[in-house]
Design a protein around this motif. Structure first.
Motif, short mmCIF file in Angstrom:
data_model
loop_
_atom_site.label_atom_id
_atom_site.label_comp_id
_atom_site.label_asym_id
_atom_site.label_seq_id
_atom_site.Cartn_x
_atom_site.Cartn_y
_atom_site.Cartn_z
N CYS A 113 1.18 -1.23 -0.26
CA CYS A 113 0.11 0.02 -0.22
C CYS A 113 1.24 0.91 -0.10
O CYS A 113 0.47 1.97 0.67
CB CYS A 113 -0.97 0.00 1.43
N VAL A 114 1.94 1.38 -0.53
CA VAL A 114 2.99 2.30 -0.65
C VAL A 114 2.02 3.54 -0.98
O VAL A 114 2.72 4.33 -1.15
CB VAL A 114 4.18 2.43 -1.34
N ALA A 115 1.41 3.48 -2.11
CA ALA A 115 0.54 4.69 -2.75
C ALA A 115 -0.11 5.47 -2.12
O ALA A 115 -0.43 6.38 -1.79
CB ALA A 115 0.30 4.44 -4.09
N THR A 116 -0.29 4.88 -0.65
CA THR A 116 -1.95 5.14 0.36
C THR A 116 -0.29 6.24 1.13
O THR A 116 -0.94 7.44 1.66
CB THR A 116 -2.15 4.46 1.07
N TYR A 117 0.90 6.56 0.77
CA TYR A 117 2.30 7.64 1.76
C TYR A 117 2.37 8.88 1.00
O TYR A 117 2.49 9.46 1.13
CB TYR A 117 3.03 6.66 2.49
N ALA A 118 1.63 9.14 -0.62
CA ALA A 118 1.82 9.91 -1.25
C ALA A 118 1.75 10.98 -0.53
O ALA A 118 3.21 11.51 -0.84
CB ALA A 118 1.25 9.63 -2.68
N LYS A 119 0.97 11.49 -0.33
CA LYS A 119 0.52 13.11 0.41
C LYS A 119 1.78 13.00 1.43
O LYS A 119 2.28 14.00 1.23
CB LYS A 119 -0.53 13.32 0.98
N GLU A 120 1.83 11.76 2.65
CA GLU A 120 2.36 12.13 3.21
C GLU A 120 4.65 12.59 2.68
O GLU A 120 4.98 12.88 3.48
CB GLU A 120 2.83 11.08 3.93
N HIS A 121 5.14 11.25 1.76
CA HIS A 121 6.25 12.20 0.82
C HIS A 121 6.03 12.75 0.03
O HIS A 121 7.53 13.85 0.63
CB HIS A 121 5.89 10.12 0.32
N LEU A 122 5.06 13.57 -0.54
CA LEU A 122 5.32 14.57 -0.72
C LEU A 122 5.11 16.06 -0.24
O LEU A 122 6.29 16.64 -0.53
CB LEU A 122 4.47 14.91 -2.26
N SER A 123 4.73 15.96 0.79
CA SER A 123 5.02 17.45 1.83
C SER A 123 6.33 16.59 2.66
O SER A 123 6.25 18.18 3.34
CB SER A 123 3.46 17.23 2.93
N GLY A 124 6.59 15.77 3.46
CA GLY A 124 8.10 16.26 3.48
C GLY A 124 7.30 15.29 4.64
O GLY A 124 8.11 15.55 6.30
N GLN A 125 6.36 14.75 5.55
CA GLN A 125 6.21 13.88 6.56
C GLN A 125 6.62 13.02 7.23
O GLN A 125 7.11 12.97 8.21
CB GLN A 125 5.12 14.40 6.74
N THR A 126 6.92 12.63 5.83
CA THR A 126 7.50 11.09 5.61
C THR A 126 8.43 10.72 4.82
O THR A 126 8.49 11.57 3.68
CB THR A 126 6.76 9.12 5.49
N VAL A 127 9.79 9.82 4.18
CA VAL A 127 10.36 9.65 3.31
C VAL A 127 10.13 8.12 3.32
O VAL A 127 10.27 7.66 3.32
CB VAL A 127 12.07 10.28 3.07
N ILE A 128 9.97 8.26 1.12
CA ILE A 128 9.62 7.29 1.12
C ILE A 128 11.61 6.62 -0.16
O ILE A 128 11.74 7.00 -1.06
CB ILE A 128 8.35 6.60 -0.38
N PHE A 129 11.67 5.89 0.09
CA PHE A 129 12.83 5.02 -0.95
C PHE A 129 12.37 3.55 -1.52
O PHE A 129 12.04 2.52 -0.62
CB PHE A 129 14.02 5.15 0.57
N PHE A 130 13.35 3.43 -2.49
CA PHE A 130 13.51 2.22 -3.29
C PHE A 130 14.70 2.05 -3.01
O PHE A 130 15.34 2.42 -3.14
CB PHE A 130 12.84 2.47 -4.60
N ILE A 131 14.51 0.96 -2.91
CA ILE A 131 15.41 -0.08 -2.80
C ILE A 131 15.60 -0.93 -3.60
O ILE A 131 14.73 -1.56 -4.22
CB ILE A 131 15.87 -1.14 -1.15
N ARG A 132 16.57 -1.21 -5.00
CA ARG A 132 16.73 -1.94 -5.71
C ARG A 132 18.25 -2.71 -6.19
O ARG A 132 18.93 -2.23 -5.43
CB ARG A 132 16.56 -1.28 -6.94
N GLU A 133 17.61 -3.81 -6.60
CA GLU A 133 19.31 -4.74 -7.00
C GLU A 133 19.92 -3.62 -8.22
O GLU A 133 19.44 -3.17 -9.44
CB GLU A 133 18.88 -5.86 -7.41
N LYS A 134 21.46 -2.78 -8.38
CA LYS A 134 22.00 -2.94 -9.22
C LYS A 134 21.61 -3.30 -10.82
O LYS A 134 21.73 -3.01 -11.49
CB LYS A 134 23.73 -2.35 -9.16
#
Length: 174
Positions: free
Chosen positions: A123-144
């Motif tokens: 459900c990470v998409a539900t965190y969009a407003k918080e992420h865009l406002s800076g209340q929380t930060v969403i990071f993507f972890i990827r394999e190189k």
């Protein structure tokens, strides 16, 4: 009450006759009128006050209000995204890094969050407003080896400077 609402617009007997012909309830009519008011439709016009097909007219007002909500949310997201662009540069400078076979970077947009949630079935998409406002930060972890393929999603609290959660496919934790 619904009866009082009806009587504001027309004689009650006329409403009963209309509703009987439409095979609809007083609640549908009152809901329709309330929607019309929200859409600034002129209830003084007979064709709007008493549409030929109430069920169809009511569905059109429901759809129009839903579309207006979608447009408002889209505009709010666009505005938040514009403000976020400045913050994103700092996040990328301060937090994006590579180690071993992994890389980490901040989510860049609402659309990326939607894609991430769809790919990993969480459900990470539900965190969009918080992420865009800076209340929380969403990071993507990827394999190189696959930098565009979702692997894990991490939520970081900038106030407490701590990791809140890290989720992979189907919400598995790490």
């Amino acid at each position: 009450t619904s009866i009082e609402n009806v009587e504001k617009h027309l004689p009650f007997k006329k409403a009963v006759k209309y509703l009987d012909k439409q095979e609809e309830t007083i609640y549908t009519l009152c809901d329709y009128w309330r929607d019309c008011e929200k859409l600034n439709l002129d209830l003084k016009r007979e064709d709007i006050l008493l549409p030929p097909d109430l069920a169809q007219a009511h569905q059109r007002t429901i759809d129009a209000l839903a579309e207006a909500r979608r447009q408002k949310e889209l505009e709010e997201t666009r505005e938040a995204q514009k403000k976020f662009e400045k913050h994103l540069k700092k996040l990328e400078r301060d937090f994006a890094f590579e180690s071993g076979n992994l890389l980490i970077r901040p989510a860049r947009s609402h659309a990326e969050l939607i894609d991430e949630g769809s790919a990993l079935h969480h459900c990470v998409a539900t965190y969009a407003k918080e992420h865009l406002s800076g209340q929380t930060v969403i990071f993507f972890i990827r394999e190189k080896s696959e930098p565009d393929k979702p692997f894990y999603t991490l939520e970081y609290n900038p106030k407490t400077k701590s990791i809140v959660q890290c989720r992979g496919l189907y919400n598995c934790g790490k």
